[in-house]
Design an enzyme around this catalytic site. Structure first.
Site, mmCIF file in Angstrom:
data_model
loop_
_atom_site.group_PDB
_atom_site.id
_atom_site.type_symbol
_atom_site.label_atom_id
_atom_site.label_comp_id
_atom_site.label_asym_id
_atom_site.label_seq_id
_atom_site.Cartn_x
_atom_site.Cartn_y
_atom_site.Cartn_z
ATOM 1 N N LYS A 199 -7.181 -17.773 -21.364
ATOM 2 C CA LYS A 199 -8.585 -18.142 -21.210
ATOM 3 C C LYS A 199 -9.204 -18.403 -22.576
ATOM 4 C CE LYS A 199 -12.803 -16.205 -19.329
ATOM 5 N NZ LYS A 199 -13.440 -15.144 -18.563
ATOM 6 N N GLU A 205 -0.634 -11.866 -28.242
ATOM 7 C CA GLU A 205 0.685 -11.914 -27.581
ATOM 8 C C GLU A 205 1.004 -13.350 -27.168
ATOM 9 O OE1 GLU A 205 -1.769 -9.824 -26.856
ATOM 10 O OE2 GLU A 205 -1.015 -7.828 -26.308
ATOM 11 N N GLY A 258 -10.625 -13.274 -16.237
ATOM 12 C CA GLY A 258 -9.170 -13.430 -16.330
ATOM 13 C C GLY A 258 -8.447 -12.888 -15.109
ATOM 14 N N ARG A 259 -8.807 -11.673 -14.677
ATOM 15 C CA ARG A 259 -8.068 -11.049 -13.572
ATOM 16 C C ARG A 259 -8.434 -11.635 -12.215
ATOM 17 N NH1 ARG A 259 -11.402 -7.804 -16.312
ATOM 18 N NH2 ARG A 259 -13.175 -6.794 -15.288
ATOM 19 N N GLU A 344 -8.945 -2.510 -14.509
ATOM 20 C CA GLU A 344 -9.709 -3.188 -15.566
ATOM 21 C C GLU A 344 -11.136 -3.449 -15.073
ATOM 22 O OE1 GLU A 344 -8.895 -7.307 -17.464
ATOM 23 O OE2 GLU A 344 -7.842 -5.973 -18.806
ATOM 24 N N HIS A 375 12.987 6.490 -2.234
ATOM 25 C CA HIS A 375 14.121 7.154 -2.887
ATOM 26 C C HIS A 375 13.791 7.497 -4.335
ATOM 27 C CE1 HIS A 375 16.655 6.353 0.580
ATOM 28 N NE2 HIS A 375 15.926 5.258 0.697
ATOM 29 N N LYS A 504 -6.941 -3.520 -29.644
ATOM 30 C CA LYS A 504 -6.592 -4.832 -30.214
ATOM 31 C C LYS A 504 -6.980 -4.869 -31.690
ATOM 32 C CE LYS A 504 -7.406 -7.667 -26.080
ATOM 33 N NZ LYS A 504 -8.209 -8.724 -25.494
HETATM 34 O O1 F6P Z 1 -7.010 -7.665 -22.983
HETATM 35 C C1 F6P Z 1 -7.516 -7.865 -21.703
HETATM 36 C C2 F6P Z 1 -7.681 -9.312 -21.389
HETATM 37 O O2 F6P Z 1 -8.807 -9.817 -21.990
HETATM 38 C C3 F6P Z 1 -7.708 -9.525 -19.883
HETATM 39 O O3 F6P Z 1 -8.951 -9.297 -19.348
HETATM 40 C C4 F6P Z 1 -7.212 -10.915 -19.771
HETATM 41 O O4 F6P Z 1 -6.795 -11.201 -18.465
HETATM 42 C C5 F6P Z 1 -6.089 -10.886 -20.768
HETATM 43 O O5 F6P Z 1 -6.572 -10.086 -21.829
HETATM 44 C C6 F6P Z 1 -5.623 -12.227 -21.285
HETATM 45 O O6 F6P Z 1 -6.666 -12.950 -21.870
HETATM 46 P P1 F6P Z 1 -6.541 -14.482 -22.178
HETATM 47 O O7 F6P Z 1 -6.358 -15.204 -20.879
HETATM 48 O O8 F6P Z 1 -7.812 -14.865 -22.872
HETATM 49 O O9 F6P Z 1 -5.340 -14.693 -23.079
#
Ligand code: F6P
Length: 541
Positions: A199, A205, A258-259, A344, A375, A504
């Site tokens: 987003k 990452e 995002g979620r 979240e 199990h 972060k």
């Molecule tokens: O660190 C949490 C978060 O901001 C989530 O809410 C989001 O889904 C995820 O990181 C990834 O964010 P982005 O889509 O901006 O890379």
């Protein structure tokens, strides 16, 4: 409202000794404590709720003006008050043309333009019209994203595996180099499309994995690497900086969290895998649940009821977690997806106005598919000291008609678990079992204690006809609106996530230290671990 909480607590104290099983002396209990919407059935009769408690919980929802809050979300009001944003993932799947206004502008035309662009792109990749750099066909897609830009599409792509007729989809999220390394090792860059989904397009990452994937593509394709790239982001200036052609960038607005984003461009891998017709069915299922959530009376409304059961277990019975147990292998990523959606959203400690919440908010959500969990951790669910409310999901019909016996066993196991949790095994029954196993005297008594189950452990079951794209859409929207219901009753903001910020920031500050810079500014544990971790890398080189 505090009066209703008080009454619920008193009721719980009065009724907590009543075994759930005995509530079924009322032969109408299943009919009264279950609800349906289309193909979806929610059975919450195996809980300790009675009609007085349910009525009080409905009053609780009324006392926070749940209906008003639901209307405000669907209308596009800026209900995410800490970020000053509307919350409009529901608009991504809206079938009606009734305008949804944000800052006076209807958002639907923009959503539909992007959806068309996505569909055209996906169908052209699927048909081979969009070609690889060497003129071939894309056989594989890697989605690089994390959190909401990974969990939703990864979960739904797996859930809809029986509908796959497009390229194979792979998901890379973790910054651990093992994730991208092991994924790339099995793929051919000449045949692979890479989607960078973020987003913000700043998430460390995703940006790190995207760089590594780019190096991999460039090594094979040179300056044609961009032919194998697409992006999903709200930050179109940043996607351009990576050389991604504008017609391969699928944007969405900041009023989609995002979620909650898999219904729009973040769902591109799903669309590539199952095609436009099936993807539209998925949206249609969610839209059907949206209508149900907006229109059904509170005491017949599936997301509201699921939310009220959650409030009862979390706040009144004080059970601190809930286990999601899909008896559906295709839903094996659902617990991970729901961990983000639920925790979240509702893992908060202050109300909208910044005051401390007076009671527990979001519970810990966890789970694994059945029967695997049986199990592993079901021992604790049956006999541990903590009571864990469980949520079972099961289909009437599987996708493997030749393996009907498997599905019958799956159903029998699912029903057996919720029955065993409720029924338990009394000390006297356990004593008989011990005797049958050859124990007598004091040993029989000792073994009976180990063989008895307390029972009276609550569960809900979500049963559906078959895991089709439509039903999956219904199930995901059901859980989204359950989170909304619970967040509204707790009075918190379900749509921000400030709690993820500090870690972060500290990671950015720690990177130079991991790379060798020294500091005396850290606590003893962090310094000690830094020293241990730098020794390990020194030993390997
Ligand atoms: O660190 C949490 C978060 O901001 C989530 O809410 C989001 O889904 C995820 O990181 C990834 O964010 P982005 O889509 O901006 O890379």
């Amino acid at each position: 409202m505090s009066d209703i909480w008080q009454q619920l607590a008193e009721l719980r104290a009065k009724t907590s000794e009543t075994p759930i099983l005995s509530l079924f002396d009322d032969t109408k209990r299943f009919a009264q404590f279950s609800a349906e919407d289309g193909d979806l059935l929610l059975d919450f009769s195996k809980t300790s709720l009675d009609s007085t408690a349910l009525n009080l919980l409905v009053q609780l929802a009324e006392s926070v003006d749940l209906n008003g809050k639901v209307a405000a979300m669907f209308r596009g009001d800026p209900i995410n008050t800490t970020e000053g944003r509307a919350v409009l993932h529901t608009a991504l799947r809206a079938r009606s043309d009734a305008p949804i206004l944000v800052d006076g502008e209807d958002v639907l035309p923009g959503i539909r333009t992007i959806r068309n662009q996505m569909e055209q792109f996906a169908e052209a990749v699927r048909s081979g019209e969009i070609k690889t750099a060497d003129g071939g066909r894309f056989t594989d897609v890697i989605n690089i994203g994390i959190g909401g830009s990974d969990l939703g599409p990864a979960m739904a792509t797996l859930a809809l595996a029986p509908y796959h007729d497009g390229p194979r989809c792979h998901f890379v999220s973790n910054v651990d180099g093992a994730h991208i390394h092991d994924t790339l090792a099995n793929l051919d860059p000449q045949r692979t499309l890479v989607i960078i989904a973020s987003k913000t397009f700043t998430t460390i990452e995703t940006m790190t994995n995207a760089e590594t994937a780019l190096v991999w593509l460039r090594a094979a394709l040179g300056d044609k690497a961009a032919d194998h790239l697409a992006a999903v982001s709200t930050a179109q200036d940043k996607t351009a900086a990576l050389g991604i052609a504008p017609e391969r960038v699928f944007g969405f607005e900041n009023w989609v969290g995002g979620r909650y984003s898999l219904w729009g461009p973040v769902g591109l891998p799903i669309l590539l895998a199952i095609g436009t017709g099936n993807f539209n069915e998925f949206l249609r299922g969610a839209d059907a649940m949206d209508s149900h959530f907006q229109n059904a009376p509170l005491n017949e409304n599936l997301p509201v009821l699921l939310g009220l059961v959650g409030i009862w277990h979390n706040n009144i019975c004080e059970y601190g977690s809930r286990a999601v147990l899909p008896y559906d292998q295709h839903l094996s990523r659902l617990p991970a997806y729901l961990q983000q959606l639920d925790m979240e959203s509702n893992g908060k400690q202050v109300a909208q106005d910044g005051s401390a919440l007076p009671r527990a908010s979001g519970p810990i959500v966890w789970g694994e598919p059945g029967t695997n969990g049986q199990h592993a951790f079901y021992q604790l669910i049956h006999q541990g000291t903590a009571v864990v409310p469980t949520e079972f999901l099961i289909a009437a019909e599987a996708h493997e008609p030749d393996l009907q016996h498997h599905h019958n066993l799956l159903k029998a196991n699912c029903l057996a678990q919720s029955e065993a949790l409720m029924r338990g095994r009394s000390k006297s029954e356990a004593s008989e079992v011990a005797a049958a196993r050859g124990f007598d005297g004091a040993e029989r008594t000792r073994m009976a204690a180990h063989l008895s189950f307390p029972g009276n452990r609550p569960s809900v079951t979500i049963a559906y006809s078959k895991l089709t794209p439509f039903v999956l859409g219904q199930i995901i929207a059901l859980y989204e609106h359950r989170v909304f219901t619970e967040g509204a009753i707790w009075g918190l903001n379900s749509f921000d996530q400030w709690g993820v910020e500090l870690g972060k920031e500290l990671a950015v500050a720690l990177l130079p230290l991991v790379e060798g810079a020294s500091t005396d500014d850290k606590d003893g544990s962090t310094s000690g671990l830094l020293s241990k971790l730098s020794q390990n890398s020194a030993n390997q080189t």
